[in-house]
Design an enzyme around this catalytic site. Structure first.
Site, PDB file in Angstrom:
ATOM      1  CB  SER A 138      32.367  17.542 -32.234  1.00 16.29           C
ATOM      2  OG  SER A 138      33.376  17.017 -31.380  1.00 16.29           O
ATOM      3  CE1 TYR A 151      28.099  15.564 -27.962  1.00 18.45           C
ATOM      4  CE2 TYR A 151      30.367  15.141 -28.624  1.00 18.45           C
ATOM      5  CZ  TYR A 151      29.328  16.022 -28.400  1.00 18.45           C
ATOM      6  OH  TYR A 151      29.518  17.365 -28.633  1.00 18.45           O
TER       7      TYR A 151
END
Lengths: 245, 445
Positions: A138, A151
């Site tokens: 990501s 995260y």
């Protein structure tokens, strides 16, 4: 086997119910893939027209079981042409601040789970001399932001792991495709307000399929994020920490 | 580990390569086969993944090069002419055979479009040539073959043995061919007597080809211009055709050009291919009784070494299919579609095929075969060829495995209805799937 025009026969998905994972599988099946193994924690197995679908149990938080999942997939469909590592959990930074144990557990899944599943899959791909491991990283891991740094830390670790694994497989016939999507509007992010240059599971899947065909090592989705993050990476820290999200 | 591809340079995979020098050495390799199995390889002229074995062993047979010629006088043939038979190691190439045999007055029974194929490969793919209508494929001229089977044994097989026919066209999946004996054709000269003519479109091409009685015939067909063709037909020239030539059997083929080691992707595009095809068509002067060398007649592309590199790093796909006699409409549909889409296909090759061999996976059947090359990077190619697969299968035809690199596995049973029979023979000879290739994995053979 991947054929001369980039079509494949078999696919294994870790996190077989993931929206992005399934979107990739559906496209590969339309392109000719015939046998699919979905490794899932539970839930209803989806129907995929045109392919033989197998479902096997998979718990990302139990790395000691991941080797058996790969073995079972090979037993069911033979050589693995594409392995997609698509699972993950997304909590808010506020939750992780309140519950550090949950934060550590999320890292165990988002990073540790991919490390064990990825290494077990890579061992098989190396033996068979072909196949691509697709690792869903990501942009959150490209430069970790204060708004979701737990995260982001998991994704940063995953991204580094995936690149290193790809380099270690160089010359074996097996390869790793690292995928760096931006904010993906889907089930996982329902209720969150989309970031600029957001994307969809379908668009991510299109980019992955194109990358598999061309033998790419890294794809950004949308492609413009590559330019944006080249600039973002050199933003001074004092400015970076002031970003609203 | 060495990365290998076929002639079309797509989908490389790594394998350990071993090059035995004797049948005993070959048998030892088979007996000690690794977990990923092994497959034989010759000169790498199959276009796709037939001689690749990802993560396993590939046995390079090109060092098995002993051969001998045995000539008798009409023994058992009922005719007065000499009969010749060659016994050759699997690694002997057609080039080596022709160079040695032609000056002695013999020719190979079947010559594919290149001399750079081995005897082993010619059997495994049951190759055909421009004389298929009349003389069938390579397997039809085979008298025996020596096969190293999965148990490490060396067996001599003859026509009538199911394993013999499973091996002819069996793509190397029944064992490794060590040696073979096949009949040869007596020739008086090393030249061909050739007729060349041009046709305007596919219909005229089919009409002229259907009426021809020559031993050899082939059409170089312009698939970017509705199938107009340069048709060449002929037979071996006799001594009487070459008055005043001192050494009518002299044969010394030459390589005129070498393709550059690197070519950009897209060098062969609709524009350049169209121009080439145009030049080829215009250059062909109609002729009758023209005397040509064997090389220019049988193997024009052999004069350009490494022509496959012209397609660039992405490689190309050769699509060769056959449709049975009576299914000309399917051929027409495919040619029209290629022409309408402007698919940049270098000269296609159209041939008439005759009776096939009993090999369950042998490609030829009485009908028409068309081979065409397209750059692998062409957009929409996968879908177009899948559509053609469907048309070909529906017409009772099939694609040629020695050329294939992309057929969906699900099409095999429709195109090769005797696949089950072949699998049964193979399962008995190789129960543990010792013989494996990327092609076998891709097509679930």
């Amino acid at each position: 086997m991947k054929n001369a025009l980039g079509s494949v026969d078999t696919v294994l998905v870790f996190g077989g119910l993931s929206e992005i994972g399934l979107a990739i599988v559906r496209r590969l099946v339309r392109g000719g893939a015939r046998r699919v193994v979905l490794a899932v924690r539970g839930g209803e197995a989806p129907v995929i027209d045109g392919a033989e679908v197998h479902v096997v149990g998979f718990d990302a938080a139990r790395p000691e079981t991941h080797g058996a999942v790969v073995d079972e997939a090979v037993r069911l469909v033979g050589d693995l042409d594409v392995v997609i590592s698509a699972f993950g959990v997304l909590g808010t930074q506020r939750e992780y601040d309140a519950d550090p144990v949950a934060a550590a557990e999320s890292i165990a899944v988002n990073l540790g789970g991919h490390v064990s599943a990825g290494l077990f899959a890579a061992r098989r791909l190396r033996e068979q001399g072909h196949g691509t491991l697709v690792m869903l990283s990501s942009v959150a891991g490209v430069r970790v932001r204060r708004a979701n740094f737990v995260y982001g830390a998991g994704k940063a670790g995953l991204d580094g792991f995936a690149q290193g694994l790809g380099d270690s497989l160089h010359g074996t016939g097996a390869r790793v495709l690292v995928v760096r999507p931006g904010f993906v509007r889907g089930r996982m992010t329902a209720g969150m307000s989309p970031a600029p240059m957001s994307t969809t599971p379908g668009a991510v899947a299109d980019a992955v399929v194109a990358g598999l065909r061309s033998g790419a090592e890294l794809v950004w989705v949308p492609g413009g994020l590559r330019v944006l993050f080249t600039a973002m990476r050199s933003l001074p820290r004092a400015l970076w920490r002031r970003l609203p999200r | 580990m060495t990365f290998l591809t076929g002639w079309a340079r797509t989908a490389p995979t790594p394998a350990t390569v071993a090059r035995p020098r004797t049948t005993a050495g070959l048998a030892a390799l088979v007996a000690g086969a690794p977990a990923r199995g092994l497959v034989a390889r010759g000169l790498g002229r199959s276009y796709g993944d037939a001689a690749q074995n990802a993560g396993g062993l590939v046995v390079d047979c090109t060092a098995l090069t002993s051969w001998s010629l045995d000539v008798g006088t009409g023994v058992g043939t009922g005719v007065g002419t000499d009969v010749g038979a060659v016994t050759a190691g699997a690694g002997v190439s057609m080039h080596e055979l022709m160079t040695a045999l032609v000056p002695r007055g013999w020719f190979v029974p079947v010559s594919p479009g290149t001399r750079q194929v081995t005897v082993g490969g010619a059997i495994a793919a049951d190759v055909h040539g421009k004389n298929h209508r009349r003389d069938s494929s390579f397997g039809a001229h085979l008298r025996s073959l020596t096969l190293v089977t999965a148990d490490g044994a060396t067996r001599v097989l003859r026509p009538g043995d199911p394993l013999f026919w499973a091996t002819v066209g069996g793509m190397g999946l029944t064992g490794v061919i060590a040696e073979a004996t096949f009949a040869c054709l007596p020739v008086e000269t090393s030249r061909m007597r050739v007729d060349i003519e041009r046709t305007r479109d596919l219909d005229e091409t089919l009409e002229v080809m259907a009426a021809t009685g020559d031993r050899y015939s082939v059409a170089w067909i312009d698939l970017m211009a509705r199938g107009r063709s340069v048709l060449t037909r002929g037979d071996h020239a006799t001594r009487d055709d070459l008055p005043g030539i001192a050494d009518p059997l002299a044969f010394a083929p030459v390589t005129r050009l070498t393709a550059p080691p690197w070519a950009p992707n897209g060098l062969l595009n609709p524009l350049t291919v169209r121009a080439f095809n145009e030049a080829w068509y215009r250059r062909a002067r109609p002729a009758h009784g023209l005397i040509q060398g064997l090389g220019p007649f049988f193997h024009p592309l052999d004069s350009i070494k490494g022509w496959n590199r012209l397609y660039g790093s992405r490689g190309f796909v050769q699509y060769q299919f056959v449709v049975p006699d009576g299914a000309e409409e399917t051929l027409r549909r495919i040619v029209d579609r290629l022409s309408a889409d402007g698919v940049p296909s270098f000269l296609g090759v159209l041939k008439r095929l005759g009776p096939g061999t009993p090999g369950p996976l042998s490609f030829p059947m009485p009908g028409w075969t068309l081979a065409l090359d397209v750059p692998a990077g062409r957009r929409g190619l996968a879908g177009l060829l899948r559509m053609f697969d469907g048309w070909v299968a529906e017409a009772g035809g099939r694609v040629y495995l020695a050329k294939d690199s992309r057929l969906p596995g699900g099409m095999m049973a429709a195109m090769y209805p005797r696949l089950g029979e072949w699998r049964a023979v193979r399962a008995e000879a190789d129960p543990d799937n010792v013989f494996r290739s990327d092609l076998a994995r891709r097509l679930d053979l």
